[in-house]
Design a protein around this motif. Structure first.
Motif, PDB file in Angstrom:
ATOM      1  N   GLN A  19     -13.868  20.154  11.409  1.00 55.10           N
ATOM      2  CA  GLN A  19     -14.170  21.582  11.343  1.00 55.10           C
ATOM      3  C   GLN A  19     -15.187  22.047  12.380  1.00 55.10           C
ATOM      4  OE1 GLN A  19     -14.599  21.027   6.840  1.00 55.10           O
ATOM      5  NE2 GLN A  19     -13.825  23.101   6.954  1.00 55.10           N
ATOM      6  N   HIS A 120     -13.671  12.666   5.554  1.00 46.58           N
ATOM      7  CA  HIS A 120     -13.472  14.077   5.219  1.00 46.58           C
ATOM      8  C   HIS A 120     -12.089  14.490   5.744  1.00 46.58           C
ATOM      9  CE1 HIS A 120     -15.917  17.856   4.084  1.00 46.58           C
ATOM     10  NE2 HIS A 120     -14.660  18.251   4.208  1.00 46.58           N
ATOM     11  N   TRP A 121     -11.061  13.787   5.261  1.00 46.98           N
ATOM     12  CA  TRP A 121      -9.637  14.152   5.369  1.00 46.98           C
ATOM     13  C   TRP A 121      -8.918  13.840   6.675  1.00 46.98           C
ATOM     14  CZ3 TRP A 121     -10.035  19.847   3.181  1.00 46.98           C
ATOM     15  CH2 TRP A 121     -10.671  19.806   1.915  1.00 46.98           C
ATOM     16  N   ASN A 165     -14.592  12.539   0.601  1.00 41.39           N
ATOM     17  CA  ASN A 165     -14.838  13.947   0.311  1.00 41.39           C
ATOM     18  C   ASN A 165     -13.641  14.575  -0.404  1.00 41.39           C
ATOM     19  OD1 ASN A 165     -16.310  16.612   0.768  1.00 41.39           O
ATOM     20  ND2 ASN A 165     -14.289  17.042   1.600  1.00 41.39           N
ATOM     21  N   GLU A 166     -13.906  15.112  -1.587  1.00 41.81           N
ATOM     22  CA  GLU A 166     -12.910  15.907  -2.315  1.00 41.81           C
ATOM     23  C   GLU A 166     -11.523  15.278  -2.335  1.00 41.81           C
ATOM     24  OE1 GLU A 166     -12.846  20.041  -1.373  1.00 41.81           O
ATOM     25  OE2 GLU A 166     -14.946  20.330  -1.864  1.00 41.81           O
ATOM     26  N   TYR A 297     -18.070  25.519  -5.817  1.00 39.56           N
ATOM     27  CA  TYR A 297     -17.816  26.880  -5.349  1.00 39.56           C
ATOM     28  C   TYR A 297     -17.550  27.841  -6.500  1.00 39.56           C
ATOM     29  CZ  TYR A 297     -17.630  24.868  -0.702  1.00 39.56           C
ATOM     30  OH  TYR A 297     -17.972  24.226   0.454  1.00 39.56           O
ATOM     31  N   TRP A 348     -12.312  33.666  -5.025  1.00 40.94           N
ATOM     32  CA  TRP A 348     -13.036  32.566  -5.670  1.00 40.94           C
ATOM     33  C   TRP A 348     -14.070  33.195  -6.611  1.00 40.94           C
ATOM     34  CZ3 TRP A 348     -14.099  27.805  -1.984  1.00 40.94           C
ATOM     35  CH2 TRP A 348     -12.901  27.487  -1.299  1.00 40.94           C
ATOM     36  N   GLU A 374     -22.020  20.349  -1.274  1.00 45.51           N
ATOM     37  CA  GLU A 374     -21.530  21.614  -0.726  1.00 45.51           C
ATOM     38  C   GLU A 374     -21.724  22.721  -1.750  1.00 45.51           C
ATOM     39  OE1 GLU A 374     -17.463  21.738   0.772  1.00 45.51           O
ATOM     40  OE2 GLU A 374     -17.678  19.744   1.629  1.00 45.51           O
ATOM     41  N   TRP A 421     -22.912  24.816   2.208  1.00 43.22           N
ATOM     42  CA  TRP A 421     -21.775  24.813   3.124  1.00 43.22           C
ATOM     43  C   TRP A 421     -21.781  26.172   3.768  1.00 43.22           C
ATOM     44  CZ3 TRP A 421     -18.678  21.053   4.833  1.00 43.22           C
ATOM     45  CH2 TRP A 421     -17.589  21.439   5.625  1.00 43.22           C
ATOM     46  N   SER A 428     -12.243  26.899   8.897  1.00 40.81           N
ATOM     47  CA  SER A 428     -11.833  26.724   7.510  1.00 40.81           C
ATOM     48  C   SER A 428     -10.390  26.212   7.554  1.00 40.81           C
ATOM     49  CB  SER A 428     -11.924  28.057   6.776  1.00 40.81           C
ATOM     50  OG  SER A 428     -11.354  27.931   5.499  1.00 40.81           O
ATOM     51  N   TRP A 429     -10.148  25.084   6.914  1.00 42.01           N
ATOM     52  CA  TRP A 429      -8.878  24.356   7.064  1.00 42.01           C
ATOM     53  C   TRP A 429      -7.657  25.256   7.078  1.00 42.01           C
ATOM     54  CZ3 TRP A 429      -9.604  19.223   7.971  1.00 42.01           C
ATOM     55  CH2 TRP A 429     -10.831  18.682   7.573  1.00 42.01           C
ATOM     56  N   ASN A 431      -7.867  28.764   6.435  1.00 41.94           N
ATOM     57  CA  ASN A 431      -8.204  30.191   6.560  1.00 41.94           C
ATOM     58  C   ASN A 431      -8.716  30.593   7.941  1.00 41.94           C
ATOM     59  OD1 ASN A 431      -8.156  30.559   3.429  1.00 41.94           O
ATOM     60  ND2 ASN A 431      -9.594  28.910   3.785  1.00 41.94           N
ATOM     61  N   LYS A 435     -13.031  33.174   8.052  1.00 46.51           N
ATOM     62  CA  LYS A 435     -13.752  32.913   6.809  1.00 46.51           C
ATOM     63  C   LYS A 435     -15.003  32.118   7.166  1.00 46.51           C
ATOM     64  CE  LYS A 435     -13.093  31.298   2.065  1.00 46.51           C
ATOM     65  NZ  LYS A 435     -12.348  30.411   1.148  1.00 46.51           N
ATOM     66  N   TYR A 437     -18.992  30.647   6.717  1.00 48.35           N
ATOM     67  CA  TYR A 437     -19.905  30.118   5.708  1.00 48.35           C
ATOM     68  C   TYR A 437     -21.314  29.865   6.239  1.00 48.35           C
ATOM     69  CZ  TYR A 437     -16.212  28.784   2.307  1.00 48.35           C
ATOM     70  OH  TYR A 437     -15.208  28.776   1.379  1.00 48.35           O
TER      71      TYR A 437
HETATM   72  C1  BGP Z   1     -14.265  22.203   0.628  1.00 45.64           C
HETATM   73  C2  BGP Z   1     -14.210  21.298   1.809  1.00 45.64           C
HETATM   74  C3  BGP Z   1     -14.872  21.822   3.018  1.00 45.64           C
HETATM   75  C4  BGP Z   1     -14.800  23.321   3.203  1.00 45.64           C
HETATM   76  C5  BGP Z   1     -15.027  24.083   1.926  1.00 45.64           C
HETATM   77  C6  BGP Z   1     -14.704  25.543   2.009  1.00 45.64           C
HETATM   78  O1  BGP Z   1     -13.094  22.072  -0.098  1.00 45.64           O
HETATM   79  O2  BGP Z   1     -14.769  20.028   1.521  1.00 45.64           O
HETATM   80  O3  BGP Z   1     -14.406  21.075   4.103  1.00 45.64           O
HETATM   81  O4  BGP Z   1     -13.733  23.725   3.941  1.00 45.64           O
HETATM   82  O5  BGP Z   1     -14.302  23.562   0.850  1.00 45.64           O
HETATM   83  O6  BGP Z   1     -13.341  25.737   1.829  1.00 45.64           O
HETATM   84  P1  BGP Z   1     -12.502  26.758   2.636  1.00 45.64           P
HETATM   85  O7  BGP Z   1     -12.735  26.446   4.063  1.00 45.64           O
HETATM   86  O8  BGP Z   1     -11.084  26.540   2.220  1.00 45.64           O
HETATM   87  O9  BGP Z   1     -12.985  28.101   2.253  1.00 45.64           O
END
Ligand code: BGP
Length: 473
Positions: A19, A120-121, A165-166, A297, A348, A374, A421, A428-429, A431, A435, A437
């Motif tokens: 990212q 992280h993916w 991560n996640e 979140y 969200w 985060e 975060w 954002s993956w 978005n 978007k 942060y």
């Molecule tokens: C989490 C991830 C982050 C980041 C964040 C915000 O799921 O670990 O990498 O992206 O969410 O999410 P998004 O970018 O979809 O708003």
């Protein structure tokens, strides 16, 4: 007793390699699954990708100087596996290791504690091509070898490590909504791949004990505590089911070393349970972490879902408020908006008290320390004519969540740190770049990289005060 943060509290901020770094094919890096996936038309918002991202690879010194000026005590970043092993395994790319040497040394020179995420993916595409990445048990040993390389290289300087991560959020999109690579709709593969990831996580933690005996390690879980939509028994049952399938499936397995019984039984009866091999159960018990990493979140509210009810919904990836659709598991539960909570433009739910509830649930159920790895608000930000960014909404969001952290500490939660975060704006993956942060604005958007200037937002100065006063602000 005064409600306060511990004096050694880790006031941090976070990012992830794909990212922020860019430099996707520089200095010997191999492609990751995300380098390939984002090039498939229609997969991401306006086709955005991390080829250049926010150019942190070349500007990390400038970014760390801004962290130091803010007073940041910890910075969570991730290592790109294909930068270290372009083929996923075999020959190591020394230039990749050197980049992170420099990054870590620069942080330490500025009194910032590095918090290193192993995964992280961005798995190497080579391993996806060879054996389907997380869908093969070969991944367990390849991941372990990659981790050992990092333990040996950085274990003397890095104390805090995040394993996966996640895993929950990533695998949900990889195998159920098809929005992350490999992008399929298949619940059986979802549970098999998760099982392999649990084993890889446990194996990596087992090795960590050997190579970094004084370090601390834990996974980061995308934790959305569940609420029942009403006190009707069938909604209460839906909520219990959601807790079991959406949260405890991961948290129990990480922290207790076994799957929750009710969910496992259900999956066995529906031919969805993962395949156990000899030694699996034993290995899982070796992966108990030192802390639970929490990425928080929102909370999610659940109601009864009839057997022919909602399965997959649609996710808001545009910032058009109200474009989110509910999702669920027919017969068990479905999500529903919570009328008591405000939402962001990405739908969200904003729920600071939910964070306190989640922290307490983890403490009571597992008795482990928690590290918030985060927490933050993704929004459209506006660069004003005078060059400022007035992100008061972000300050409100972060302040209200920190207040609940303080309450949770008073409740008995052993909270070791908090990473917002994110530090700078970043990709954002799903978005795109709109978007945002960060505490630091990056002058770029979907369509143009512009000049990538770094501009501290109003929230940057606010967090500076928070850190300086150890959370009294
Ligand atoms: C989490 C991830 C982050 C980041 C964040 C915000 O799921 O670990 O990498 O992206 O969410 O999410 P998004 O970018 O979809 O708003």
């Amino acid at each position: 007793q005064k409600k306060a943060f511990p004096t050694d509290f880790l006031w941090g901020s976070a990012s992830a390699a794909y990212q922020v770094e860019g430099a996707w094919d520089e200095d010997g890096k191999g492609p990751s699954m995300w380098d390939s996936f984002t090039k498939i038309p229609g997969k991401t918002f306006k086709g955005t990708n991390g080829d250049v991202a926010v150019d942190h690879y070349h500007r990390y010194k400038e970014d760390i100087a801004l962290m130091a000026k803010q007073g940041l005590k910890a910075y969570r970043f991730s290592i790109s596996w294909p930068r270290i092993y372009p083929q996923g395994k075999g020959e190591v790319n020394e230039a990749g290791l050197v980049f992170y040497d420099q990054l870590i040394d620069e942080l330490i020179a500025n009194q910032i504690e590095p918090v290193l995420t192993l995964y992280h993916w961005d798995a190497p595409q080579a391993l996806a091509d060879e054996y389907g990445a997380w869908e093969s048990r070969e991944m367990i040993e390849d991941f372990n070898q990659y981790c050992i390389t990092l333990y040996k290289r950085y274990g003397d300087r890095v104390k805090y490590w995040v394993s996966l991560n996640e895993q929950n959020y990533n695998s949900n999109h990889a195998f159920i909504t098809a929005m992350h690579p490999p992008g399929v709709h298949d619940r059986k593969r979802f549970y098999e791949a998760n099982h392999i990831a649990f084993l890889a996580n446990a194996k990596a933690i087992e090795s960590f004990r050997q190579y970094v005996p004084n370090g601390k390690i834990g996974p980061s879980f995308a934790y959305s505590p569940s609420y029942p939509a009403s006190s009707q028994p069938r909604d209460m049952l839906a909520y219990e089911n959601a807790e079991e399938f959406q949260n405890n499936w991961w948290l129990d397995t990480y922290c207790l070393g076994h799957y929750p019984q009710v969910a496992l039984r259900y999956l066995q009866e529906h031919d969805l349970a993962p395949t156990f091999e000899e030694g699996d159960i034993e290995l899982l018990t070796k992966g108990i972490p030192d802390f639970v990493g929490v990425n928080y979140y929102q909370t999610i509210t659940y109601e009864f879902n009839p057997i022919d009810g909602v399965a997959e919904g649609k996710m808001n990836t545009t910032g058009q408020k109200g474009s989110n659709e509910d999702t669920g598991r027919p017969g068990l539960y479905k999500t529903t908006p919570n009328g008591h909570l405000e939402t962001s433009n990405w739908d969200w739910a904003i729920d600071p008290i939910g964070l306190r509830i989640g922290l307490r649930r983890i403490t009571s159920r597992y008795g482990l320390p928690v590290f918030i790895t985060e927490n933050g608000l993704g929004e459209f930000d506006k660069l004003e004519a005078d060059g400022s960014i007035q992100d008061d909404y972000r300050i409100d969001y972060l302040r209200s969540h920190l207040e609940q952290c303080r309450e949770a500490i008073a409740d008995g939660v052993d909270l070791i740190g908090y990473c917002s975060w994110s530090f700078t704006d970043l990709l954002s993956w799903l978005n795109g770049y709109q978007k945002r942060y960060g505490f630091v604005y990056i002058n770029r958007d979907e369509d143009s990289e512009k000049d990538m200037r770094r501009i501290p937002k109003k929230s940057y100065y606010w967090y500076q005060q928070v850190i300086e006063s150890n959370g009294e602000q």
